[in-house]
Scaffold this active site. Structure first.
Site, mmCIF file in Angstrom:
data_model
loop_
_atom_site.group_PDB
_atom_site.id
_atom_site.type_symbol
_atom_site.label_atom_id
_atom_site.label_comp_id
_atom_site.label_asym_id
_atom_site.label_seq_id
_atom_site.Cartn_x
_atom_site.Cartn_y
_atom_site.Cartn_z
ATOM 1 N N HIS A 84 0.812 -0.980 0.041
ATOM 2 C CA HIS A 84 0.166 -0.058 0.165
ATOM 3 C C HIS A 84 0.877 1.201 -0.069
ATOM 4 O O HIS A 84 0.572 2.521 -0.203
ATOM 5 C CB HIS A 84 -1.003 -0.043 1.155
ATOM 6 C CG HIS A 84 -0.096 0.204 2.477
ATOM 7 N ND1 HIS A 84 0.574 -0.867 3.095
ATOM 8 C CD2 HIS A 84 -0.280 1.259 3.500
ATOM 9 C CE1 HIS A 84 1.068 -0.279 4.204
ATOM 10 N NE2 HIS A 84 0.616 0.827 4.390
ATOM 11 N N ARG A 85 1.985 1.081 0.465
ATOM 12 C CA ARG A 85 3.287 1.995 0.290
ATOM 13 C C ARG A 85 4.406 1.503 -0.203
ATOM 14 O O ARG A 85 4.610 0.402 0.185
ATOM 15 C CB ARG A 85 3.535 2.548 1.796
ATOM 16 C CG ARG A 85 2.278 3.439 2.673
ATOM 17 C CD ARG A 85 2.675 5.015 2.364
ATOM 18 N NE ARG A 85 1.746 5.594 3.423
ATOM 19 C CZ ARG A 85 0.430 6.173 2.884
ATOM 20 N NH1 ARG A 85 0.286 6.068 1.807
ATOM 21 N NH2 ARG A 85 -0.291 6.695 3.832
ATOM 22 N N LYS A 89 9.747 -2.624 3.190
ATOM 23 C CA LYS A 89 11.064 -2.449 3.897
ATOM 24 C C LYS A 89 10.812 -3.779 4.952
ATOM 25 O O LYS A 89 9.876 -3.892 5.588
ATOM 26 C CB LYS A 89 10.742 -1.262 4.453
ATOM 27 C CG LYS A 89 12.217 -0.910 5.411
ATOM 28 C CD LYS A 89 12.835 0.015 4.626
ATOM 29 C CE LYS A 89 14.200 0.367 5.125
ATOM 30 N NZ LYS A 89 15.083 -1.023 5.242
ATOM 31 N N LYS A 113 4.130 -2.546 11.747
ATOM 32 C CA LYS A 113 5.196 -1.676 12.405
ATOM 33 C C LYS A 113 5.461 -0.254 11.935
ATOM 34 O O LYS A 113 5.231 0.734 12.490
ATOM 35 C CB LYS A 113 6.312 -2.354 12.446
ATOM 36 C CG LYS A 113 7.471 -2.029 13.498
ATOM 37 C CD LYS A 113 8.879 -2.594 13.415
ATOM 38 C CE LYS A 113 8.487 -4.193 13.815
ATOM 39 N NZ LYS A 113 9.848 -4.760 14.069
ATOM 40 N N LYS A 125 10.217 -8.863 4.449
ATOM 41 C CA LYS A 125 11.131 -9.510 5.219
ATOM 42 C C LYS A 125 11.764 -10.651 4.107
ATOM 43 O O LYS A 125 11.190 -11.176 3.445
ATOM 44 C CB LYS A 125 10.501 -10.288 6.404
ATOM 45 C CG LYS A 125 11.636 -10.401 7.630
ATOM 46 C CD LYS A 125 11.784 -8.968 8.341
ATOM 47 C CE LYS A 125 12.699 -9.171 9.540
ATOM 48 N NZ LYS A 125 12.748 -8.126 10.296
ATOM 49 N N SER A 382 15.918 3.362 9.684
ATOM 50 C CA SER A 382 16.111 3.106 8.392
ATOM 51 C C SER A 382 15.459 4.049 7.226
ATOM 52 O O SER A 382 16.078 4.386 6.339
ATOM 53 C CB SER A 382 15.626 1.772 8.108
ATOM 54 O OG SER A 382 16.482 0.775 8.485
HETATM 55 P P1 NAD Z 1 21.625 -10.163 16.561
HETATM 56 O O1 NAD Z 1 22.065 -11.377 15.835
HETATM 57 O O2 NAD Z 1 22.516 -9.137 16.511
HETATM 58 O O3 NAD Z 1 21.512 -10.647 18.047
HETATM 59 C C1 NAD Z 1 20.731 -11.806 18.538
HETATM 60 C C2 NAD Z 1 21.306 -12.130 19.813
HETATM 61 O O4 NAD Z 1 20.418 -13.107 20.416
HETATM 62 C C3 NAD Z 1 22.805 -12.767 19.318
HETATM 63 O O5 NAD Z 1 23.895 -12.113 20.432
HETATM 64 C C4 NAD Z 1 22.516 -14.398 19.635
HETATM 65 O O6 NAD Z 1 23.650 -15.047 20.224
HETATM 66 C C5 NAD Z 1 21.579 -14.122 20.833
HETATM 67 N N1 NAD Z 1 20.624 -15.372 21.063
HETATM 68 C C6 NAD Z 1 20.114 -16.274 19.976
HETATM 69 N N2 NAD Z 1 19.442 -17.034 20.527
HETATM 70 C C7 NAD Z 1 19.381 -16.928 22.009
HETATM 71 C C8 NAD Z 1 18.690 -17.583 22.984
HETATM 72 N N3 NAD Z 1 18.043 -18.833 22.580
HETATM 73 N N4 NAD Z 1 18.845 -16.918 24.341
HETATM 74 C C9 NAD Z 1 19.672 -16.002 24.402
HETATM 75 N N5 NAD Z 1 20.174 -15.111 23.356
HETATM 76 C C10 NAD Z 1 20.096 -15.775 22.012
HETATM 77 O O7 NAD Z 1 20.081 -10.021 16.327
HETATM 78 P P2 NAD Z 1 19.100 -8.456 16.508
HETATM 79 O O8 NAD Z 1 19.475 -7.629 15.073
HETATM 80 O O9 NAD Z 1 19.655 -8.032 17.758
HETATM 81 O O10 NAD Z 1 17.895 -8.873 16.619
HETATM 82 C C11 NAD Z 1 17.501 -9.618 17.687
HETATM 83 C C12 NAD Z 1 15.649 -9.505 17.589
HETATM 84 O O11 NAD Z 1 15.203 -8.124 17.554
HETATM 85 C C13 NAD Z 1 15.259 -10.251 16.500
HETATM 86 O O12 NAD Z 1 14.024 -10.590 16.772
HETATM 87 C C14 NAD Z 1 15.082 -9.129 15.360
HETATM 88 O O13 NAD Z 1 14.106 -9.524 14.465
HETATM 89 C C15 NAD Z 1 14.617 -8.100 16.273
HETATM 90 N N6 NAD Z 1 14.907 -6.772 15.568
HETATM 91 C C16 NAD Z 1 15.859 -6.277 15.311
HETATM 92 C C17 NAD Z 1 16.068 -4.956 14.583
HETATM 93 C C18 NAD Z 1 17.579 -4.574 14.065
HETATM 94 O O14 NAD Z 1 17.509 -3.403 13.608
HETATM 95 N N7 NAD Z 1 18.489 -5.071 14.116
HETATM 96 C C19 NAD Z 1 15.164 -4.218 14.382
HETATM 97 C C20 NAD Z 1 13.781 -4.758 14.880
HETATM 98 C C21 NAD Z 1 13.515 -5.971 15.487
#
Ligand code: NAD
Length: 491
Positions: A84-85, A89, A113, A125, A382
């Site tokens: 829709h937009r 992303k 979101k 995604k 972003s």
């Molecule tokens: P990342 O890979 O940088 O970090 C994830 C961390 O979680 C890692 O250090 C990993 O070792 C740890 N991990 C994995 N399994 C685990 C477990 N069972 N118990 C404890 N720790 C565990 O990823 P991220 O970018 O920090 O993303 C983390 C979450 O945030 C995801 O759900 C992602 O979709 C969400 N998210 C990320 C962003 C972003 O900008 N990076 C934005 C919105 C949402």
């Protein structure tokens, strides 16, 4: 760089969760949240079914050579939930758990979101089904470039169509490879840098993107804690300073969330990672611990005076005021929801709790700041990066000096009338114009404050929890955009 430990300690990979087998998959959870909110919106059924459905998905497979003459077939996905937009992303994830339902769930969540925080994008995604720890940097580069080639060929990437970003297992390095590959396929696209966000600064990234999601989580929790009704339910004072925090996941989101809570006076008492968790009621030193974890791949050996919890997921059940799950989905389920002691939960990760767990927590008076609001800081910044790429100019470049000269003139008048001349340090602090990072953080803070308030108002009006309220707001905004465009009625 956040992901180095993946390459040093490949054995630290196990996905635990706290869900009962009958609890819904991630996609079903997102759909059930949507359905609950949809019933409370005033949008017609036909529009709602269209909004809920995933628009397009691709599944790609491609071979890569793994050395010694062998090849391996790699599987990847990209889902575009709603256009829709444009552009759509959403991040790209490297994880063995990646599958179609996960990518579709995350794409749907991205649409909602973006609407919640008024970012004019649809949701998408992508994911590659690999454990990045099992590959060398050179192999990861080939996998990333090959996946991007597939996206280019199928028109699933481009600054005006679909713009990926980092997610679990990917970071600025992978975004650089993606941009470079896109450029090779589109050498005359003057806006090529806007085909992906989360890039390193040298490649057109924006200052503050790396910290953005964690900082947004901090702003979100801070805002909700400032509401009297939240203070009443939680019994908390409303102040971050002096509160205790536990974070699960010490990656991009978790590390920066922990750092911003600590910088604002909170005590980070526990952090969970894959292999174990660390807990100290007196407070941990976030940067020192991060360095240790980066160097050794574990919290073990950090100090004799802190507790190491071998079953990492149990850190979620420890005593604290604020809990930030920032690792993976489905970490809080029916097995542990009634054991959580936190008074407020800020969902740093996407989908860290199941609908059943959410219901248990709400009944117990635990306030949940939902993922589609709490972790939206990443997509907000972003959006700023994308704007920077399309405008081809750094934020602040045009106005910084102008602002400083206006303030200098104003100060001169004040000094003349007040009869006091400021010291050089005072003058500097008052006239300094905004740098790019100041503007980015200020835009992020403003967005989080207004989006939290919008969610709060809907929650009050409809007498619902904050997750349902955020979904209702998203649905209303997207439906208005669809209906206004006439897209729904095209034949
Ligand atoms: P990342 O890979 O940088 O970090 C994830 C961390 O979680 C890692 O250090 C990993 O070792 C740890 N991990 C994995 N399994 C685990 C477990 N069972 N118990 C404890 N720790 C565990 O990823 P991220 O970018 O920090 O993303 C983390 C979450 O945030 C995801 O759900 C992602 O979709 C969400 N998210 C990320 C962003 C972003 O900008 N990076 C934005 C919105 C949402």
């Amino acid at each position: 760089m956040i992901h180095e430990n993946f390459f040093i300690f490949p054995h630290l990979a196990a996905t635990q969760n706290a869900c009962e087998p009958h609890e819904p998959q991630f996609l079903q959870s997102v759909e059930s949240y949507f359905d609950r909110a949809a019933k409370l919106s005033d949008i017609a059924g036909g529009t709602l079914s269209h909004l809920r459905a995933v628009d397009s998905t691709i599944r790609v497979t491609f071979p890569i050579e793994t050395g010694d003459g062998k090849t391996e077939v790699i599987e990847g996905y990209r889902a575009q939930h709603s256009r829709h937009r444009l552009p759509v992303k959403g991040g790209i994830r490297y994880s063995e758990e990646v599958d179609l339902q996960e990518v579709e769930a995350l794409a749907s969540l991205m649409t909602y979101k973006c609407a919640v925080v008024n970012v004019p994008f649809g949701g998408a995604k992508g994911g590659i089904k690999i454990d990045p720890a099992q590959y060398t940097a050179e192999q990861l580069e080939r996998i990333t470039r090959r996946y991007t080639m597939e996206l280019c060929q199928k028109k699933f990437i481009g600054p005006g169509t679909d713009v990926p970003a980092p997610d679990v297992g990917t970071g600025p390095r992978e975004m650089s490879w993606i941009m470079d590959t896109y450029r090779q396929f589109n050498p005359d696209d003057v806006n090529a840098a806007g085909c992906v966000t989360g890039k390193p600064l040298s490649q057109g990234g924006v200052r503050g993107r790396t910290e953005a999601t964690g900082l947004g989580v901090y702003f979100g929790v801070r805002e909700f804690l400032s509401y009297p009704e939240v203070q009443k339910i939680t019994g908390l004072s409303g102040k971050i300073a002096g509160s205790t925090v536990i974070v699960q996941g010490f990656g991009n989101v978790g590390y920066y969330a922990a750092k911003f809570f600590e910088e604002n006076g909170a005590k980070v008492v526990g952090i969970g990672e894959r292999d174990c968790a660390i807990y100290d009621p007196h407070g941990l030193k976030v940067d020192e611990l991060y360095q240790h974890h980066r160097d050794t791949g574990s919290f073990r050996g950090y100090s004799d005076t802190v507790e190491i919890i071998n079953d990492s997921v149990q850190v979620l059940e420890r005593e604290c005021d604020i809990l930030i799950p920032a690792a993976l989905e489905r970490q809080i389920g029916l097995r542990n929801a009634d054991k959580i002691k936190a008074k407020i939960i800020g969902e740093g990760a996407n989908g860290p709790m199941t609908p059943g767990a959410h219901e248990v927590l709400e009944k117990r008076g635990v306030v949940v700041v939902p993922d589609l609001l709490a972790n939206a800081g990443g997509v907000v910044v972003s959006y700023f990066e994308w704007l920077k790429n399309l405008s081809h100019v750094r934020f602040g470049r045009m106005d910084k000096k102008w602002d400083e000269s206006v303030r200098t003139r104003l100060l001169r008048v004040i000094e003349e009338n007040a009869g006091r001349v400021l010291t050089e340090a005072e003058r500097k602090a008052l006239i300094q114009g905004a740098e790019e990072q100041d503007l980015v953080f200020s835009g992020l803070e403003d967005t989080m404050i207004s989006s939290c308030e919008e969610t709060r108002q809907t929650a009050k009006l409809k007498n619902v929890d904050y997750r349902t309220a955020a979904y209702i707001n998203a649905i209303q905004k997207i439906a208005t955009s669809y209906e206004g465009s006439g897209m729904l009625f095209m034949t």
